[in-house]
Design a protein around this motif. Structure first.
Motif, mmCIF file in Angstrom:
data_model
loop_
_atom_site.group_PDB
_atom_site.id
_atom_site.type_symbol
_atom_site.label_atom_id
_atom_site.label_comp_id
_atom_site.label_asym_id
_atom_site.label_seq_id
_atom_site.Cartn_x
_atom_site.Cartn_y
_atom_site.Cartn_z
ATOM 1 N N VAL A 248 0.813 -1.216 0.000
ATOM 2 C CA VAL A 248 0.000 0.000 0.000
ATOM 3 C C VAL A 248 0.850 1.272 0.000
ATOM 4 N N GLU A 249 2.109 1.133 0.373
ATOM 5 C CA GLU A 249 2.995 2.308 0.348
ATOM 6 C C GLU A 249 4.417 1.822 0.241
ATOM 7 N N GLU A 250 5.235 2.605 -0.473
ATOM 8 C CA GLU A 250 6.624 2.210 -0.630
ATOM 9 C C GLU A 250 7.490 3.420 -0.882
ATOM 10 N N GLY A 251 8.695 3.425 -0.360
ATOM 11 C CA GLY A 251 9.605 4.530 -0.615
ATOM 12 C C GLY A 251 10.839 4.442 0.263
ATOM 13 N N PRO A 252 11.754 5.441 0.135
ATOM 14 C CA PRO A 252 12.956 5.445 0.970
ATOM 15 C C PRO A 252 12.571 5.498 2.453
ATOM 16 N N THR A 253 13.282 4.746 3.276
ATOM 17 C CA THR A 253 12.891 4.560 4.676
ATOM 18 C C THR A 253 12.611 5.874 5.413
ATOM 19 N N ALA A 254 13.591 6.773 5.427
ATOM 20 C CA ALA A 254 13.432 7.988 6.231
ATOM 21 C C ALA A 254 12.239 8.795 5.748
ATOM 22 N N ASP A 255 12.062 8.844 4.429
ATOM 23 C CA ASP A 255 10.986 9.611 3.834
ATOM 24 C C ASP A 255 9.609 9.039 4.225
ATOM 25 N N VAL A 256 9.490 7.724 4.127
ATOM 26 C CA VAL A 256 8.216 7.081 4.475
ATOM 27 C C VAL A 256 7.910 7.268 5.963
ATOM 28 N N LEU A 257 8.933 7.111 6.800
ATOM 29 C CA LEU A 257 8.690 7.208 8.238
ATOM 30 C C LEU A 257 8.406 8.644 8.670
ATOM 31 N N ARG A 258 9.026 9.606 8.006
ATOM 32 C CA ARG A 258 8.772 11.011 8.368
ATOM 33 C C ARG A 258 7.493 11.546 7.745
ATOM 34 N N ARG A 259 7.243 11.106 6.522
ATOM 35 C CA ARG A 259 6.082 11.632 5.810
ATOM 36 C C ARG A 259 5.235 10.506 5.234
ATOM 37 N N PRO A 260 4.611 9.712 6.115
ATOM 38 C CA PRO A 260 3.761 8.635 5.590
ATOM 39 C C PRO A 260 2.610 9.234 4.790
ATOM 40 N N ARG A 261 2.274 8.621 3.686
ATOM 41 C CA ARG A 261 1.133 9.129 2.891
ATOM 42 C C ARG A 261 -0.078 8.234 3.054
ATOM 43 N N HIS A 262 0.169 6.950 3.280
ATOM 44 C CA HIS A 262 -0.979 6.050 3.434
ATOM 45 C C HIS A 262 -1.468 6.090 4.884
ATOM 46 N N PRO A 263 -2.788 6.213 5.089
ATOM 47 C CA PRO A 263 -3.304 6.250 6.462
ATOM 48 C C PRO A 263 -2.893 5.024 7.288
ATOM 49 N N TYR A 264 -2.694 3.882 6.631
ATOM 50 C CA TYR A 264 -2.272 2.691 7.379
ATOM 51 C C TYR A 264 -0.839 2.861 7.904
ATOM 52 N N THR A 265 0.047 3.372 7.052
ATOM 53 C CA THR A 265 1.426 3.606 7.496
ATOM 54 C C THR A 265 1.424 4.590 8.662
ATOM 55 N N ALA A 266 0.639 5.652 8.521
ATOM 56 C CA ALA A 266 0.555 6.656 9.594
ATOM 57 C C ALA A 266 0.041 5.999 10.870
ATOM 58 N N GLY A 267 -0.929 5.092 10.722
ATOM 59 C CA GLY A 267 -1.485 4.386 11.874
ATOM 60 C C GLY A 267 -0.442 3.505 12.553
ATOM 61 N N LEU A 268 0.341 2.804 11.750
ATOM 62 C CA LEU A 268 1.401 1.962 12.327
ATOM 63 C C LEU A 268 2.383 2.823 13.118
ATOM 64 N N LEU A 269 2.726 3.975 12.541
ATOM 65 C CA LEU A 269 3.705 4.858 13.193
ATOM 66 C C LEU A 269 3.156 5.449 14.487
ATOM 67 N N ALA A 270 1.875 5.802 14.466
ATOM 68 C CA ALA A 270 1.273 6.417 15.656
ATOM 69 C C ALA A 270 1.149 5.424 16.802
ATOM 70 N N ALA A 271 1.281 4.137 16.472
ATOM 71 C CA ALA A 271 1.073 3.113 17.499
ATOM 72 C C ALA A 271 2.358 2.673 18.188
ATOM 73 N N VAL A 272 3.515 3.212 17.753
ATOM 74 C CA VAL A 272 4.766 2.784 18.404
ATOM 75 C C VAL A 272 5.444 3.969 19.094
ATOM 76 N N PRO A 273 6.055 3.716 20.255
ATOM 77 C CA PRO A 273 6.563 4.799 21.095
ATOM 78 C C PRO A 273 7.537 5.734 20.381
ATOM 79 N N HIS A 274 8.486 5.208 19.648
ATOM 80 C CA HIS A 274 9.528 6.057 19.085
ATOM 81 C C HIS A 274 8.991 7.010 18.022
ATOM 82 N N PHE A 275 7.978 6.535 17.265
ATOM 83 C CA PHE A 275 7.516 7.318 16.127
ATOM 84 C C PHE A 275 6.251 8.123 16.401
ATOM 85 N N GLY A 276 5.426 7.650 17.350
ATOM 86 C CA GLY A 276 4.201 8.371 17.662
ATOM 87 C C GLY A 276 4.557 9.810 18.030
ATOM 88 N N SER A 277 3.710 10.767 17.697
ATOM 89 C CA SER A 277 4.105 12.169 17.882
ATOM 90 C C SER A 277 4.464 12.406 19.344
#
Ligand SMILES: Nc1ncnc2c1ncn2[C@@H]1O[C@H](COP(=O)(O)OP(=O)(O)O)[C@@H](O)[C@H]1O
Ligand code: SF4
Ligand SMILES: [Mg+2]
Length: 338
Positions: A248-277
């Protein structure tokens, strides 16, 4: 959909990807003879030489099936239904079992999550390693033993010579995982596939195993399967996010983790301590991931998606979204909304 030019099977060039999955469909025929149950639905993924691609997604999304497809070990009744998997331009789908055997453990090294499933328990470490060496290299048993010992030393197994006579169950979890990595690497594979290689290990051992894999994966190229975004951030050059058997989403690691475009990727990031805002509470994604029998006409993430709109009743295609990025979403997260 592929725009790749066809390359001669026997002469890979520098532009030939190390691995190219094209429109890969994996599934099993429905028991009633109806439509097949799909576990991978048209996967396109490219791995360049020396590149580590991270495959990230919740349990049941199809990560292991992708790995198993790449070594010809999809468990029946699941099978590859269509599509292509090329290794340096050479098609793997449809290879006779004999050729798969020379690919597996030779050109492609595989590290499984659980060393007890990856290692035959009735063979000693030395037997496992030397059998693999002799299957893939023309050497006598003495030379195979030397290679085996060197492979154990290279993955930090102390007293490597003595360990050759040990059986997998006599080793600690961390050592067993090192042995499995040695087994995956003993024939200098061109591609390494690691399926959740550290999930079963405690934190200190995890870090050591990841250090080891990082170097070796970079020397070849490969796929790092993990549900741990921290692991992906740490060692992967690119990330592919998989949901319900689709990237559902693909790209360079830092770019995807900093600027997720897919709501699922954003959801995964929001659910983990290091990446959640920072400072805000962690937010697990509501609901459950879909099972393989779920209908695929609509976007599979729709029932869990805050961004859903009418168009989402039709599944979105994975399309380019800026340089080196691809996303499958009708309403991707924009910079301004982030
Ligand atoms: N041996 C099997 N037989 C039938 N279905 C399977 C088998 N193994 C996995 N599946 C199904 O395939 C889908 C993908 O599984 P898998 O690739 O193991 O997911 P992941 O590795 O992402 O957790 C799941 O829906 C799972 O139920
Ligand atoms: S296509 Fe629609 S439902 Fe699916 S992730 Fe994008 S916004 Fe959400
Ligand atoms: Mg798995």
């Amino acid at each position: 959909m592929t725009s790749m030019r066809t390359l001669p099977q026997s002469s890979p060039t520098d532009e030939t990807p190390l691995v190219a999955l094209r429109n890969l469909r994996v599934g099993m025929p429905a028991p009633d003879g109806g439509a097949p149950v799909i576990v991978l639905d048209g996967v396109d993924l490219t791995i360049a030489k020396g590149e580590i691609v991270g495959l990230v997604g919740e349990s049941g999304s199809g990560k292991s099936m992708m790995a198993l497809s790449m070594i010809g070990l999809v468990p029946p009744p699941v099978r590859v239904l269509s599509g292509s998997i090329k290794l340096e331009g050479r098609e793997l789908i449809g290879l006779p079992e004999r050729q798969w055997r020379s690919t597996r453990g030779g050109t492609v090294g595989m590290v499984f999550q659980d060393p007890m499933t990856g290692l035959n328990p009735v063979r000693s470490v030395g037997a496992l390693l030397t059998e693999s060496v002799r299957r893939h290299q023309r050497v006598d048993n003495r030379r195979a033993l030397e290679i085996a010992e060197k492979a154990l030393l290279a993955v930090g197994v102390p007293a490597a010579r003595e360990r050759l006579s040990a059986y997998p169950h006599q080793l600690s979890g961390g050592l067993r995982q090192r042995v499995m990595i040695a087994l995956a690497l003993v024939n200098d594979p061109k591609v390494i596939i690691a399926d959740e290689p550290t999930t079963a290990l405690d934190a200190t051992i995890q870090a050591q195993i990841l250090d080891l894999l990082r170097d070796r994966l970079h020397a070849a190229g490969g796929l790092m399967i993990t549900h741990d975004l921290g692991v992906a951030a740490d060692i992967c050059d690119r990330i592919a996010v998989i949901y319900h058997g689709r990237i559902v989403e693909e790209g360079p690691t830092a770019d995807v983790l900093r600027r997720p475009r897919h709501p699922y990727t954003a959801g995964l990031l929001a659910a983990v301590p290091h990446f959640g805002s920072r400072g805000s509470r962690l937010e697990p994604i509501p609901g459950q991931p879909p099972g393989p029998t779920r209908e695929r006409a609509a976007c599979s993430f729709q029932p869990r998606c805050k961004h859903a709109r009418q168009a989402c009743a039709l599944a979105p295609a994975l399309v380019a979204s800026g340089p080196e990025r691809r996303v499958a979403c009708h309403n991707p997260i924009e910079e301004a909304a982030r």
